[in-house]
Enzyme design. Structure first.
Site, short mmCIF file in Angstrom:
data_model
loop_
_atom_site.label_atom_id
_atom_site.label_comp_id
_atom_site.label_asym_id
_atom_site.label_seq_id
_atom_site.Cartn_x
_atom_site.Cartn_y
_atom_site.Cartn_z
CB CYS A 1 30.61 16.61 12.37
SG CYS A 1 29.78 18.11 12.29
CG ASP A 2 31.04 13.35 14.75
OD1 ASP A 2 32.08 14.04 14.35
OD2 ASP A 2 30.51 13.57 15.98
CB CYS B 1 27.25 16.92 13.94
SG CYS B 1 27.40 17.80 12.22
#
Lengths: 307, 115
Positions: free
Chosen positions: A139-140, A136
């Protein structure tokens, strides 16, 4: 054994399952959705949905939340994070057992079990998940500010996420197994125009190597078989999905990729059992097509119950 | 700063300290309202009924006080949300980075946070 016999039991709570739940419960059919993971399926993994007709740009999570609310308001029951341990799909009344403890019965079943992100399946992938291996970008991505990373894949997700990751990383190398991309032209053009993105084509990762975190990858150039190493701080994997049909593939007909075979009314080869969404054989996998599949499956289940 | 979940929210570092000291078995998910974190919160909400001896909570990753998790030695090298911490008697029993399935969570609860 629960004594209630539902008109429709839906396995899966992604957009296909939720759409089926909305249509079935609004048609006054007693409807139960059983889901093995979180409600929303892969849709919750989508940061931005900009092309869902009638809805301005939103997040996958928000769209799912609305769909879930709609289904529940029509009377659809939802049980998520359950493990389906046994089922029987033949005959007039079908049964689904979850967690080896609860059994639910239904006159029809809609299989909307969706898909799971495909893993690389190479040494180091599991070991470095969350330590440099990610699935992701939104997200990261900010863990990789100023770092050099690799994106694996050649579809829309891979190319779009690679562009997103250039906001964080100093360099993004896309590794793809074919000599051309499968993404839409707009995504290819955007990636190729980005000066931070480089490409390694016709190649596959063979191993991820590091100590505490990812340090390098081993790559094989497929036409020549030549192997090389590339230093990197992280790997983002976007190589498609595998259908979640392992548990049903012996009960309904599936193709060689494990996708459920359905007719245009979403009927499987088993009477009273329907398929919808990413678990069925089809070419285009979008939220809109999943919702359409779920709608058709619910309407077909309703027609089957009237017979 | 508070996450939109049905879990207990740990807002401050003091909340966190008190929570892990007052409860023998604790699981805390430190994340955002993003795609890798939401499935973990939902799994925790479902597991609360089955694991009465464990206290479940969340903490917003971007909250300044979440440094107690972000900078924990056990999280060194973590590069994926959420950061999930499991505490036994106030001490870290296990820590993980990135998305988890309910089965993966159960495996840790059953092995590290026993009654």
């Amino acid at each position: 054994m629960n004594n209630e016999i539902y008109d429709v039991i839906i396995l899966g709570a992604g957009p296909a399952g939720l759409a089926a739940g909305i249509y079935a419960s609004r048609a006054k059919l007693s409807t139960l959705i059983i889901n093995e993971g979180a409600v929303g399926g892969q849709l919750t993994l989508t940061e931005e949905i900009a092309n869902y007709p009638g809805v301005e740009t939103t997040s996958g999570y928000q769209l799912v939340t609305t769909m879930k609310k709609q289904a529940q308001e029509f009377g659809c029951k939802i049980k998520s994070n359950r493990t389906i341990t046994r089922f029987q799909l033949e005959g007039a009344v079908k049964s689904i057992t979850v967690n080896d403890t609860e059994t639910f019965q239904g006159r029809t079943v809609i299989l909307a079990t969706g898909g799971t992100p495909r893993m690389l399946g190479i040494p180091g992938e599991q070991e470095f998940k969350g330590r440099g291996v990610s699935y992701c970008a939104t997200c990261d991505g900010d863990f990789f500010n100023g770092k050099e990373i690799v994106v694996v894949g050649g579809g829309n997700s891979a190319l779009e996420e690679a562009v997103t990751l250039t906001k964080h990383a100093s360099k993004v190398t896309i590794v793809h197994q074919f000599d051309q991309f499968q993404a839409f032209e707009y995504a290819i053009e955007e990636a190729k125009a980005n000066p931070k993105i480089e490409f390694i084509m016709e190649s596959e990762l063979r191993a991820i190597v590091g100590a505490d975190t990812v340090e390098k990858i081993e790559i094989e150039h497929l036409p020549t078989g030549n192997k090389s190493e590339l230093k990197t701080d992280g790997i983002f994997v976007f190589i498609g999905y595998v259908p979640n049909t392992e548990k049903v593939k012996d009960v309904v007909m599936v193709n060689e990729r494990g996708e459920i075979l359905v007719d245009p009314e979403m009927k499987t080869n088993t009477p009273g059992v329907f398929g919808a969404g990413d678990s069925i054989q089809k070419r285009y996998r979008q939220v809109t097509t999943a919702v359409a599949d779920g709608t058709i499956a619910a309407l077909s289940a309703s027609a089957y119950l009237r017979q | 700063m508070q996450l939109q979940t049905n879990l207990k929210h740990l807002i401050t570092a003091d909340d966190h300290k008190k929570f892990i000291e007052e409860n023998e078995n604790v699981m805390v998910c430190c994340g955002r309202m993003g795609p890798m974190c939401i499935p973990v919160y939902e799994a925790m909400e479902e597991l609360e009924d089955d694991y009465k001896h464990i206290k479940f909570a969340d903490m917003a990753f971007d909250s300044p006080d979440a440094h107690v998790i972000r900078n924990a030695p056990e999280c060194k090298g973590f590069m994926g949300l959420p950061f999930v911490m499991y505490y036994k008697n106030g001490k870290v029993a296990h820590a993980s980075s990135s998305i988890l399935t309910p089965q993966q969570i159960k495996a840790v609860l059953d092995s590290k946070l026993t009654k």
